[in-house]
Design an enzyme around this catalytic site. Structure first.
Site, PDB file in Angstrom:
ATOM      1  CG  ASN A 183      -7.422   0.148   2.390  1.00  0.00           C
ATOM      2  OD1 ASN A 183      -7.152   0.653   3.239  1.00  0.00           O
ATOM      3  ND2 ASN A 183      -6.895   1.061   1.172  1.00  0.00           N
ATOM      4  NE  ARG A 209      -7.853   7.775  -9.344  1.00  0.00           N
ATOM      5  CZ  ARG A 209      -8.201   8.798  -8.078  1.00  0.00           C
ATOM      6  NH1 ARG A 209      -8.009   8.340  -6.899  1.00  0.00           N
ATOM      7  NH2 ARG A 209      -8.402   9.292  -8.457  1.00  0.00           N
ATOM      8  CG  ASP A 221      -1.068   2.151   6.604  1.00  0.00           C
ATOM      9  OD1 ASP A 221      -1.989   2.565   4.901  1.00  0.00           O
ATOM     10  OD2 ASP A 221      -1.657   3.267   7.306  1.00  0.00           O
ATOM     11  CG  PHE A 264     -16.252  10.511  -0.156  1.00  0.00           C
ATOM     12  CD1 PHE A 264     -16.102  10.647  -1.320  1.00  0.00           C
ATOM     13  CD2 PHE A 264     -16.153   9.264   0.812  1.00  0.00           C
ATOM     14  CE1 PHE A 264     -14.905   9.449  -1.736  1.00  0.00           C
ATOM     15  CE2 PHE A 264     -14.463   8.320   0.109  1.00  0.00           C
ATOM     16  CZ  PHE A 264     -14.258   8.767  -0.898  1.00  0.00           C
ATOM     17  CE  LYS A 274      -5.253  -0.901  -2.063  1.00  0.00           C
ATOM     18  NZ  LYS A 274      -4.468  -0.092  -0.838  1.00  0.00           N
ATOM     19  CG  ASP A 288      -1.441   1.383   1.443  1.00  0.00           C
ATOM     20  OD1 ASP A 288      -2.210   1.706   0.544  1.00  0.00           O
ATOM     21  OD2 ASP A 288      -1.607   1.491   2.069  1.00  0.00           O
ATOM     22  CE  LYS A 289      -0.172   7.078  -2.681  1.00  0.00           C
ATOM     23  NZ  LYS A 289       0.232   8.087  -1.263  1.00  0.00           N
ATOM     24  CB  THR A 341      -1.321   3.595  -5.383  1.00  0.00           C
ATOM     25  OG1 THR A 341      -1.812   4.383  -4.692  1.00  0.00           O
ATOM     26  CG2 THR A 341      -1.360   3.337  -6.215  1.00  0.00           C
ATOM     27  N   GLY A 342      -4.158   3.932  -4.986  1.00  0.00           N
ATOM     28  CA  GLY A 342      -5.077   4.630  -4.851  1.00  0.00           C
ATOM     29  C   GLY A 342      -5.451   5.479  -5.529  1.00  0.00           C
TER      30      GLY A 342
END
Length: 1272
Positions: free
Chosen positions: A814, A785, A811, A502, A791, A360-361, A639-640
């Protein structure tokens, strides 16, 4: 226990204060029980579970056989003592684990809230309740929940006692972010959503008390519904061990059959001659039945070839390795007071075999601490500091916000023009910050006058509200219907009409407010791609300018959002509010209806500008990634972020470098376009390889032609094309290899960046192999994205098609699916809670600790486990096979060579502790060398140290040892005599001689196998020898004979045997014959084909001798490597590069933040090593030969042939070039690195002095204090 399981619920009905009504549904109670045993059930249940293991059941079967006198020649305790020991150790471990589960259950069950509640009222105004949901979704930020307005005034207990409302809602499920139900009360119905629920695991914050109605309890709660069973993970060594044990079972049966056949032949041909005075024991009446009983007798005698204590010993070793990880101070984070934690004890050695890391980032590679950096307002860009000549200058002093008494002192901004625009009263600038102060879900807490503390759901949202606060638009407080903002010192209260929240599909949020003048306005912030589609056409020119600014921000690695607004008339608001109320009251498809209503109002908006937020990298991330890359570990970032910004993430992290041959971007929106992008990437890689290697031109052309047909992969047409190509080849030229094989041999540096929508097509069944082959040929892969499910799918794809160990690190909540899918899951205990940590196998607080976890602890664990297993199988075969040879000399009568006490104690006393010490403490090179020479990690990836070939070598050595131990004493003692002339050819003398020889030989062997000696190793090795002689003389003493004459009937045998010089000469001869071939083999291997670890140890010796007092060679080393791979290092930096991109803040986790940071580079030495790592070294040669589909096992550990047979040039020296990345404990205070010249000199001298260095037995030079490897 046998209660009938109720049918699945279709809906849940709960009536307040009506126990009789609710009990008829038999809903679960709120008591949680994760423990497995209680005091009564522990013993039977645990024994039942343990005998599910094949090995335990096998030894129980042997114990039963030993109770049959006609079969067993051994006492029952020779099997029951080891079996009881193994069962007891396992039972103690299981009882300890279950004790902690009981404690955890009690702690959880004693909490005040153990159910999912419908919030009815609270101590806060308007029924508000502030909570923290870290245990649910990993987010530590404060959230707000609100009771239904009709029940918010039921704060008095008397009123609550009279409440008789009924809730009808969805059945129990695991969806944390949604709830659908209806409250029926006083002949009215009220819609219920997730905003009205307090889920189990929530913690109250800033709320004194609250009241609720229990909806779900115990296992029905959403928290427990999400805590499904974690996949049981087994290492490759575990799977191999199970296979080998089955093979050993088969080998045991074969030996039993051979000896049984021998018994039948002997009884028929020879035994019949003795029937008159040595008749068969009843019920034996013929030689066939005698052979049948002999078979089972030899199965009992030879059972020690199957190691009963193997699994327990492995668990003890793994437990020790886990404690070393927990105790490692260099993986302890002082800032967060967080140590590293091994949350499992079953995967330690697999840490030394990782080939793919999926990371993950946000919060993993970055700090997840956001700062407001730049912005664009009405086509004007702010944030860059420009001097009088129009040139960007360095940042000076931060702005002075002293005019604002509510400003945050930690906030820094450097562009004075933005502050001037605020002070001059520019309307759009004011509207920009007004939007930031209103459009959010931040909670404000004013601890004292003027001291505001913001609690935000995401760090970037907090950064935006803080920026508005410092520029004069201070968010002060909120109620369910109002938001109070202090605008340039003037308090203004806005009526909050609606919040359009959101979610991951909308990727935006909006608020509708009414200002004091009565004007209604919608404020919206969100992803640029979505908001640009919803702008009024008059914003076209402004949108183009803003897009350019967004491109620049994304090029700098910043995270961007677009801001817009829309004015609403009273009629528009009334019409939309009615639709909104209808959607909220809906009992089915509520989310879809709300989304449609939101979509209708968020149209024709006016563009205000954009924000850019910076999230800095964690300390040591670029160095860690580069060093792991040198260890041939491929790192994929999932990453997203948008694709364009993902490229900048890669450059910031040093995953992507300017020295790479090419970075491929895959962003097709259709299946065909994605397939074409992947095909083009493969062709480019092969063209580059062909241009670098003209000798393979024919092969490359064949491959390129194959790729040009269709998509290059899959389908019957592709196979036909390959057959045509093969027919065109001439005999001297081999046929072209499959594309995946050719891609594996590519030696260039490539990277692949693929977008989320392209990845969705690439993961389809007919294209996944193409995507995988292309991606695995690249050095780095970035998937942007991506959703949490994607993932996990990427990880599963690599696991499915590659025989490689995968590791996932993240971390946030997700990342849980990715962490659980990988072979090894690592959780970062960072800003996003503990959900990832709870699902992980290992956890720590900084990404940089990963290199130590893998290159030190992982490599050592793999090395230790492999050495342990090799020696364990060797010593058991050496011990057991003596019985096999003895069978041919005792008429196949199932007589044992050793006495039964020696058989019982051999594995649990005489040889258990030395091998455990080696398995726990051994190492080949110190920890600092493991980090300096990442190439040392590759033998674990190739599974070189323990495989089927190594197993058979150990078995062959054990069989050879057994032959020597039997036939040397047999040949000597058959002709020997004592000093008084009495022959020594008796059974007890032979047994004592063979047993003593065996213990001495295996003790010498483990001394040779031990590479790192500690006081514990010395104590266990020599202590075991001492224990053997002590027990031996005790069992043959007159004292035990006088007490137990039937059990210890050979009094004085040991003393009489071991006082004979010929016996000791026999023992010495057997030891020499067993050990000398091993020494000779290791000497030749060390001289002719030294392993990389041997080379590293020797270079360490050489440079220690050459080190001058106080001298340091770090700078010299860097300078000495300046010419290495000169062409590859010619492009320095990437100043002036422009890369466009956008990013959006995903509160729910998978829209992750864009990394930025200074262009940190490794030393030139490390990059030179990185660029030249595809050399002709032994590891690379072996790796290219390794086929993922190969069925045969990998070979044993090879060695750098170039170091032994060719002069060491720059290419082959890269395998041992140390990096300059230091960790504490280096050789000198300032740090140093060896130059290439000294490495070459050391390796040239290697052949001459190799004879003086022992391969596996040499412990190396005396360890320096700072370099001691037992830092744990």
């Amino acid at each position: 226990m046998f209660k009938e399981k109720p049918p699945p619920e279709e809906e849940r009905k709960v009536r307040a204060n009506d126990r009789e009504y609710n009990e008829k549904f038999q809903y679960a109670s709120n008591c949680i029980m994760t423990s497995k045993y209680n005091i009564i059930t522990f013993l039977p249940v645990n024994l039942f579970e343990q005998f599910q293991e094949v090995a335990n059941t096998y030894f129980l079967f042997l114990l039963i056989l030993q109770l049959i006198p006609q079969i067993s020649s051994l006492s029952w305790f020779t099997t029951i003592v080891p079996l009881v020991l193994v069962l007891s150790i396992t039972a103690v471990k299981d009882a300890t684990d279950d004790y902690f589960r009981h404690k955890s259950d009690n702690q959880v069950n004693n909490r005040q809230s153990q159910a999912d509640l419908l919030l009815l009222s609270s101590s806060e105004p308007h029924g508000l309740c502030y909570i923290e949901t870290a245990e649910l979704d990993g987010e530590t930020n404060m959230k707000v929940r609100q009771s239904p307005s009709v029940t918010s005034e039921l704060g008095d207990p008397n009123n609550l006692a009279q409440f008789d409302g009924e809730v009808i809602c969805e059945p129990p499920n695991n969806k944390l972010d949604r709830f659908c139900g209806t409250l029926y009360w006083r002949e009215c119905k009220y819609g219920l959503s997730n905003q009205n629920m307090l889920l189990r695991g929530c913690v109250l914050r800033n709320t004194e008390s609250c009241y609720g109605l229990v909806i779900f309890a115990g296992p029905d709660t959403k928290l427990m519904q999400n805590s499904g069973r974690t996949k049981f993970k087994r290492t490759s060594i575990d799977r191999l061990m199970n296979t080998l044990v089955l093979w050993i079972f088969g080998f045991l049966v074969c030996m039993g059959v051979i000896l049984a056949i021998g018994n039948a032949v002997w009884e028929k041909e020879v035994g019949s001659l003795f029937q008159s005075y040595l008749p068969w024991d009843p019920p034996v009446d013929n030689f066939l039945f005698s052979a049948f009983l002999a078979f089972w007798s030899y199965v009992i005698i030879l059972n020690t070839v199957v190691p009963i204590s193997l699994y327990v010993s492995v668990e003890v070793i793994r437990l020790g390795h886990s404690y070393f990880i927990n105790w490692d101070r260099r993986m302890f984070c002082q800032q967060r007071n967080t140590p590293a934690e091994a949350r499992t004890t079953t995967l330690n050695e697999e840490l030394g075999q990782v080939e793919y890391i999926f990371s993950d980032k946000t919060g993993t590679l970055t700090q997840n601490i956001m700062t407001f950096n730049k912005c664009s307002i009405n086509s004007h860009a702010y944030g860059e500091v420009i001097d009088t000549l129009g040139v960007q200058s360095k940042r000076g002093q931060p702005l002075d916000f002293s005019f604002n008494p509510l400003a945050d002192s930690d906030f820094c901004f450097f562009d004075q023009s933005l502050l001037d625009s605020v002070k001059l009263g520019e309307p759009l600038v004011h509207e920009f910050f007004r939007l930031l102060s209103l459009c959010h879900t931040v909670m404000s807490e004013e601890k004292s006058e003027g001291l505001l503390v913001y609690k935000a759901q995401s760090p970037d949202e907090g950064a935006l509200v803080t920026a508005a606060r410092n520029f004069g638009f201070v968010f002060r407080s909120r109620t369910p219907s109002t938001v109070t903002v202090q605008e340039l010192g003037r308090p203004v209260t806005y009526t909050l009409l609606a919040i359009l929240d959101f979610n991951n599909i909308r990727k935006r949020m909006s608020v509708i407010v009414r200002n004091p003048e009565g004007k209604i306005r919608l404020y919206c912030k969100g992803a640029d791609t979505l908001l640009f589609e919803r702008l009024h056409p008059c914003n076209h020119d402004l949108m183009n300018v803003t897009s350019d600014h967004l491109n620049e921000y994304a090029g700098d690695g910043l995270r961007t959002l677009v801001l817009a607004y829309r004015d609403l008339s009273e009629q528009q608001w009334e019409d939309w509010a009615e639709q909104h109320r209808g959607a909220e009251r809906a009992t089915d498809c509520r989310e879809e209806r709300l989304a449609a209503v939101y979509e209708e109002i968020e149209q024709d908006m006016m563009l205000l500008g954009a924000t850019a937020i910076e999230d800095k990298l964690q300390e040591g991330v670029p160095e860690t990634i580069a060093i792991l890359s040198l260890a041939n570990i491929k790192i994929w970032v999932l990453t997203g972020d948008k694709q364009e910004t993902a490229v900048n993430i890669g450059y910031s992290c040093k995953m992507l470098t300017d020295d790479m041959s090419e970075v491929f971007l895959v962003n097709g929106h259709t299946v065909q376009s994605v397939r074409e992008d992947l095909r083009r990437a493969r062709e480019r890689m092969m063209e580059s390889a062909r241009s670098r290697d003209g000798g393979k031109e024919e092969e490359m052309e064949g491959w390129a032609e194959g790729c040009s047909l269709g998509n290059g992969f899959g389908g019957g047409g592709e196979r036909a094309d390959w057959r045509q190509l093969e027919s065109k080849q001439q005999d001297p030229i081999p046929p072209p290899q499959p594309p995946s094989t050719l891609l594996d041999s590519i030696s260039g540096e490539y990277a692949l960046v693929i977008s989320g929508h392209s990845l969705a097509h690439a993961l389809e069944a007919d294209m996944e192999q193409e995507f995988l082959d292309t991606a695995c040929a690249c050095k780095a892969v970035i998937c942007c994205r991506v959703t949490p499910l994607q993932k996990a799918l990427v990880v599963e794809l690599v696991k499915k098609h590659k025989k490689a160990v995968t590791l996932a690190i993240g971390d946030g909540a997700n990342d849980v699916s990715m962490i659980k899918s990988a072979h090894i899951g690592v959780g970062i205990s960072g800003q996003e809670g503990i959900q990832a940590v709870l699902a992980s196998d290992y956890s720590f607080s900084q990404f940089r600790f990963l290199q130590r976890l893998l290159l030190v602890h992982g490599r050592w664990s793999y090395l230790r486990m492999c050495r342990f297993l090799c020696y364990f199988f060797y010593k058991n075969f050496a011990f057991t096979m003596v019985h096999f040879w003895f069978g041919f000399f005792c008429g196949f009568s199932a007589q044992t060579v050793y006495d039964q006490y020696f058989i019982t104690l051999y594995n649990i006393v005489y040889t258990s502790l030395p091998v455990l010490a080696m398995g726990i403490f051994d190492q080949d090179v110190p920890e600092q060398r493991s980090l300096e020479y990442p190439k040392l990690y590759e033998p674990g990836q190739l599974n070189l140290l323990f495989n089927k070939r190594e197993f058979f070598i150990c078995i062959a050595q054990g069989i050879y040892t057994s032959v020597v131990l039997f036939f040397v004493p047999y040949g000597v003692l058959s002709q020997a005599a004592r000093n008084d002339g009495i022959p020594l050819a008796d059974y007890q003398t032979f047994a004592v001689t063979v047993a003593t020889s065996l213990v001495i030989v295996v003790s010498v062997q483990i001394s040779l196998d031990t590479g790192y000696w500690t006081a514990i190793n010395h104590f266990f090795v020599w202590g075991s020898l001492g224990a053997y002689f002590t027990i031996l003389f005790t069992m043959h003493s007159n004292i035990l004979f006088s007490i137990f004459p039937n059990q210890f009937c050979f009094a004085g045998s040991a003393q009489n045997t071991l006082v004979q010089p010929v016996v000791w000469l026999t023992i010495a001869l057997a030891t020499v014959v067993c050990i000398v071939p091993v020494l000779a083999f290791r000497f030749l291997k060390l001289d002719l084909k030294p392993q990389l670890s041997d080379t590293v140890r020797y270079t360490q010796l050489v440079r220690q001798k050459k080190r001058k007092p106080g001298g340091r060679g770090g700078r010299g080393a860097s300078g000495g490597v300046g010419g290495l791979g000169g062409g590859a290092l010619g492009r320095l930096g990437r100043a002036g590069s422009r890369r466009s991109g956008y990013a959006f803040a995903h509160q729910e986790g998978f829209g992750e933040l864009i990394t930025s940071g200074k262009n940190m580079r490794l030393s030139s030495l490390a990059l030179a090593t990185f660029a030249s790592r595809h050399s002709a070294s032994w590891i690379d040669t072996l790796r290219k030969k390794k086929q993922p589909q190969a069925a045969q096992p990998g070979g044993g550990e090879s060695s750098p042939a170039s170091a032994a047979h060719t002069p060491l040039g720059p290419a082959c020296s890269s395998a041992i070039t140390p990096t300059l990345a230091r960790s504490p404990g280096a050789d000198s205070a300032g740090g140093w690195a060896i130059s290439l010249g000294s490495v070459q000199e050391a390796l040239f001298a290697w052949r001459g002095v190799g004879a003086r260095v022992s391969g596996a037995s040499s412990p190396g030079p005396p360890p320096i204090a700072e370099e001691t490897s037992l830092t744990e």
